[in-house]
Motif scaffolding. Sequence first.
Motif, PDB file in Angstrom:
ATOM      1  N   GLY A  58       0.877  -1.312   0.039  1.00 58.39           N
ATOM      2  CA  GLY A  58       0.131   0.129   0.083  1.00 58.39           C
ATOM      3  C   GLY A  58       1.124   1.381  -0.084  1.00 58.39           C
ATOM      4  N   THR A  59       0.612   2.292   0.796  1.00 58.37           N
ATOM      5  CA  THR A  59       1.307   3.327   0.880  1.00 58.37           C
ATOM      6  C   THR A  59       2.869   3.450   1.184  1.00 58.37           C
ATOM      7  N   SER A  60       3.124   2.290   2.201  1.00 59.75           N
ATOM      8  CA  SER A  60       4.487   1.963   2.568  1.00 59.75           C
ATOM      9  C   SER A  60       5.152   1.449   1.142  1.00 59.75           C
ATOM     10  N   TYR A  61       4.594   0.910   0.277  1.00 63.00           N
ATOM     11  CA  TYR A  61       5.210   0.560  -0.974  1.00 63.00           C
ATOM     12  C   TYR A  61       5.268   1.807  -1.771  1.00 63.00           C
ATOM     13  N   ILE A 103       9.361  -1.775   4.944  1.00 56.01           N
ATOM     14  CA  ILE A 103       8.839  -0.325   4.862  1.00 56.01           C
ATOM     15  C   ILE A 103       7.341  -0.857   5.546  1.00 56.01           C
ATOM     16  N   THR A 104       7.001  -0.375   6.902  1.00 49.95           N
ATOM     17  CA  THR A 104       5.715  -0.778   7.328  1.00 49.95           C
ATOM     18  C   THR A 104       5.257   0.184   8.519  1.00 49.95           C
ATOM     19  N   GLN A 105       4.345   0.763   8.467  1.00 50.02           N
ATOM     20  CA  GLN A 105       3.822   1.942   9.723  1.00 50.02           C
ATOM     21  C   GLN A 105       3.632   1.068  10.752  1.00 50.02           C
ATOM     22  N   GLY A 154      -6.286   7.698  11.622  1.00 54.32           N
ATOM     23  CA  GLY A 154      -7.167   7.483  10.611  1.00 54.32           C
ATOM     24  C   GLY A 154      -6.691   6.350   9.727  1.00 54.32           C
ATOM     25  N   VAL A 155      -7.646   5.643   9.136  1.00 55.28           N
ATOM     26  CA  VAL A 155      -7.225   4.388   8.516  1.00 55.28           C
ATOM     27  C   VAL A 155      -6.360   4.847   7.051  1.00 55.28           C
ATOM     28  N   ALA A 156      -6.557   6.070   6.535  1.00 56.94           N
ATOM     29  CA  ALA A 156      -5.824   6.376   5.476  1.00 56.94           C
ATOM     30  C   ALA A 156      -4.408   6.876   5.984  1.00 56.94           C
TER      31      ALA A 156
END
Length: 362
Positions: A58-61, A103-105, A154-156
Motif C-alpha cells: 500500500g502506501t508504504s510500498y 517498510i511498514t507503518q 485515521g485508516v488512510a
Amino acid sequence: GKSGYDHYMLKEIHEQPRALRQAISGRIDDLGTEVELDVGLPEEYLHSLEEIQIIACGTSYHAGLYAKELLETHADIRVTVHIASEYEFTGDRDPWRTLVLAITQSGETADTLSALREANRAGARSLALTNTLGSTVTREVDDTIFIRAGPEIGVAATKTFVSQVATATLLTVHLGMIRGSLTGQTVDALLNSIQDLPGAVQQILDQESTIKRAAQQYADSDAFFYIGRQAGYPVAIESALKLKEIAYDHAEGFPAGELKHGPLALVTPDTPVIALLTAGTNAEKTQHNITEVASRGAPTIGLTGSPDVDPDLDLTFEIPECGLMEPVAANVALQLFAYHVANEKERPIDKPRNLAKSVTVE
Ligand code: F6R
C-alpha cells in the motif's frame, strides 16, 4: 481526541510539520553537513552491499518507490521494490550482500512479515523502517529505524508516508556517505531539502481553502487521474490510492509518459488530470502530456513551484521550494484534495468501508 478537527485524518494531515521535525530531530549534525542515523549494521557491510530489496504494501510500498529513486541516484546502490505479497527472494548468489528493507507503518502487516521471513530464511540481512515501537517487525530484523510520526488513527496513511520518505532520505545520505558516492554539495542539497520540508508543508497547509475549493469544484467527476515522472510517479499513485480509499471514486496514477500508451482513451471533460510538476519530476516532459489531455477537454491541475509554468493548466497548487522533497510536499496538497472530495461526499473518512488500519491476514 481530534483536537477540534472533524476527522483524525485531517488532524494527522495538519500534524505533518511536527511529525517531520520529529523524524529529523537529532539525526542531522549541528552544522547540517552530516547524518547521524543510528543504523546497527556494520559500516563495512553497508559499504559492500550489492542490492537493497524493499518489501512493503500500500502506501508504504509507494514510500519504497520514492526511496528507490533516492537510493539509486545518491547512494549508488541497486534497489528493487516489491509488493510484499508478490515477493520471492532472488538474491541467492550471495544473499548476505542483499539487504531487505521492510517498510511498514504498523510493523504488523502479514504480507510484509511473510516476505521478510522468506528473506531471513534465505540468509539476507534485514532492516525495518517503521512507526511502531515493539511491533512484530522490529523483533524479526537485524535493525530498525523508527520514523517517529506519532500514532496514526485515521485508516488512510498520511503523516506516516511523509515521515517514511524523509527518514529514507536520511538513510540515503547515510549510505551515500559510507559508500563514498556523495559529494559535499549533494549532501548539502539533500539535507537542506529535508530541513526545508516541514516549513514547506506548513505553507501548503496554509493554502487549504484553495485546495478545498478545487475539491468541491471537481468532486462529482467520473474519475481522477494523477500523472508524474521520477519521484512524481510514486506520489501520483499514492494520491490516487488516497482518493479511492476515502472518496470511493475511481482514481489512477500513471507514469505521465504511459498515458498515450492506453489510459488516454479514458480521458474526457469529466476526468480531471492532476500533474506533478515540481523539482525531481522531469516536469518539462510532463507538460506535453498536459497539452494532450487539455486538448481532449480534461480539466487540469498542476502541482508546481512556478504557477505560470503552463498555460494549459486550469488550476495550480503552489509548492514551495524544497528541492528533492518537493514531490513529498505536493503529496500533502493531494492528501488535502482527497480529504475534501471525500468530505464533500460525506464519506466516513476515518473508517472507510471494507478497510482496516492494520492488515494482519495474508
Ligand atoms: C493506505 C494504507 C494502506 C497501508 C498498508 C500497509 O492509506 O494505509 O495501504 O499503507 O496496509 O500498512 P503498513 O505500513 O502498516 O505495513
